[in-house]
Design a protein around this motif. Sequence first.
Motif, PDB file in Angstrom:
ATOM      1  N   LYS A  71      19.175  -8.116   5.029  1.00  0.00           N
ATOM      2  CA  LYS A  71      19.630  -6.823   5.554  1.00  0.00           C
ATOM      3  C   LYS A  71      19.660  -6.833   7.070  1.00  0.00           C
ATOM      4  O   LYS A  71      20.515  -6.206   7.693  1.00  0.00           O
ATOM      5  CB  LYS A  71      18.736  -5.669   5.065  1.00  0.00           C
ATOM      6  CG  LYS A  71      18.786  -5.446   3.575  1.00  0.00           C
ATOM      7  CD  LYS A  71      20.179  -5.151   3.075  1.00  0.00           C
ATOM      8  CE  LYS A  71      20.183  -4.927   1.570  1.00  0.00           C
ATOM      9  NZ  LYS A  71      21.520  -4.940   1.002  1.00  0.00           N
ATOM     10  N   LYS A  75      23.552  -6.688   7.672  1.00  0.00           N
ATOM     11  CA  LYS A  75      23.838  -5.270   7.917  1.00  0.00           C
ATOM     12  C   LYS A  75      23.281  -4.777   9.248  1.00  0.00           C
ATOM     13  O   LYS A  75      23.484  -3.621   9.606  1.00  0.00           O
ATOM     14  CB  LYS A  75      23.289  -4.414   6.774  1.00  0.00           C
ATOM     15  CG  LYS A  75      24.025  -4.645   5.472  1.00  0.00           C
ATOM     16  CD  LYS A  75      23.766  -3.529   4.495  1.00  0.00           C
ATOM     17  CE  LYS A  75      24.697  -3.671   3.309  1.00  0.00           C
ATOM     18  NZ  LYS A  75      24.537  -2.567   2.372  1.00  0.00           N
ATOM     19  N   TRP A  77      20.252  -4.021  10.082  1.00  0.00           N
ATOM     20  CA  TRP A  77      19.309  -2.920   9.918  1.00  0.00           C
ATOM     21  C   TRP A  77      18.088  -3.147  10.788  1.00  0.00           C
ATOM     22  O   TRP A  77      17.639  -4.276  10.965  1.00  0.00           O
ATOM     23  CB  TRP A  77      18.839  -2.831   8.469  1.00  0.00           C
ATOM     24  CG  TRP A  77      19.830  -2.203   7.537  1.00  0.00           C
ATOM     25  CD1 TRP A  77      21.079  -1.735   7.828  1.00  0.00           C
ATOM     26  CD2 TRP A  77      19.640  -1.975   6.145  1.00  0.00           C
ATOM     27  NE1 TRP A  77      21.674  -1.240   6.699  1.00  0.00           N
ATOM     28  CE2 TRP A  77      20.812  -1.368   5.653  1.00  0.00           C
ATOM     29  CE3 TRP A  77      18.592  -2.227   5.267  1.00  0.00           C
ATOM     30  CZ2 TRP A  77      20.961  -0.996   4.331  1.00  0.00           C
ATOM     31  CZ3 TRP A  77      18.743  -1.865   3.940  1.00  0.00           C
ATOM     32  CH2 TRP A  77      19.919  -1.246   3.478  1.00  0.00           C
ATOM     33  N   ARG A  81      14.442   1.008   8.619  1.00  0.00           N
ATOM     34  CA  ARG A  81      15.320   1.117   7.452  1.00  0.00           C
ATOM     35  C   ARG A  81      14.899   0.088   6.391  1.00  0.00           C
ATOM     36  O   ARG A  81      14.891   0.399   5.193  1.00  0.00           O
ATOM     37  CB  ARG A  81      16.777   0.892   7.890  1.00  0.00           C
ATOM     38  CG  ARG A  81      17.797   0.861   6.772  1.00  0.00           C
ATOM     39  CD  ARG A  81      18.330   2.241   6.440  1.00  0.00           C
ATOM     40  NE  ARG A  81      19.239   2.246   5.316  1.00  0.00           N
ATOM     41  CZ  ARG A  81      20.566   2.299   5.421  1.00  0.00           C
ATOM     42  NH1 ARG A  81      21.141   2.342   6.604  1.00  0.00           N
ATOM     43  NH2 ARG A  81      21.302   2.329   4.335  1.00  0.00           N
ATOM     44  N   ARG A 143      20.697   3.212  11.212  1.00  0.00           N
ATOM     45  CA  ARG A 143      20.471   1.822  10.815  1.00  0.00           C
ATOM     46  C   ARG A 143      19.002   1.434  10.867  1.00  0.00           C
ATOM     47  O   ARG A 143      18.656   0.284  10.634  1.00  0.00           O
ATOM     48  CB  ARG A 143      21.310   0.890  11.689  1.00  0.00           C
ATOM     49  CG  ARG A 143      22.715   0.840  11.177  1.00  0.00           C
ATOM     50  CD  ARG A 143      23.691   0.133  12.048  1.00  0.00           C
ATOM     51  NE  ARG A 143      25.005   0.180  11.405  1.00  0.00           N
ATOM     52  CZ  ARG A 143      25.697   1.288  11.189  1.00  0.00           C
ATOM     53  NH1 ARG A 143      25.212   2.446  11.579  1.00  0.00           N
ATOM     54  NH2 ARG A 143      26.855   1.247  10.590  1.00  0.00           N
ATOM     55  N   GLY A 144      18.155   2.404  11.202  1.00  0.00           N
ATOM     56  CA  GLY A 144      16.719   2.163  11.086  1.00  0.00           C
ATOM     57  C   GLY A 144      16.066   1.544  12.301  1.00  0.00           C
ATOM     58  O   GLY A 144      15.004   0.934  12.192  1.00  0.00           O
TER      59      GLY A 144
END
Length: 159
Positions: A71, A75, A77, A81, A143-144
């Motif tokens: 992740k 992504k 993150w 997140r 997105r954390g």
Amino acid sequence: MRNTNKTYTVDEATQKLEAYCAYQERCHKEVHQKLKNMGMIPQAIDQIIHHLLQHNFLNETRFAQAFARGKFRTKKWGKQRIVRELKFREISQFNITLALKEISDKDYFETFDALSEKRIKQLEGETNLQKKRKKLADYLLYRGWESHLVWEKVRELIN
């Protein structure tokens, strides 16, 4: 209307779940849900999960580490997140801590900077500074990424 739900023997279900776990890392919650959806009884579920653990098809630590790496890399993150998603999957705090160690501080901050710069470029057309700040902050927070990092970056890039 006839019932089209296939029934599985414990052996068939075990084989199916071995393939399911071999394909990609899974957490206990996913495996448990998959077995429930296959119509397995609780005793069979416990037996199959025990088998998967014994034969190393199912490993929560390995899952958490792969999840965090994946992740973060694909992504982009932030840690908050990743932690939230792992908790949602009922991963233990011990494994969450191990998983976060998979991300080096250097990579973490480089990714954060690159993501911030990319988003700022996308917001070049925005003339209202307040809106621009909010959009950048919302993007990164969603997105954390940690709020103190986000607000520092917003102040740095939009003044």
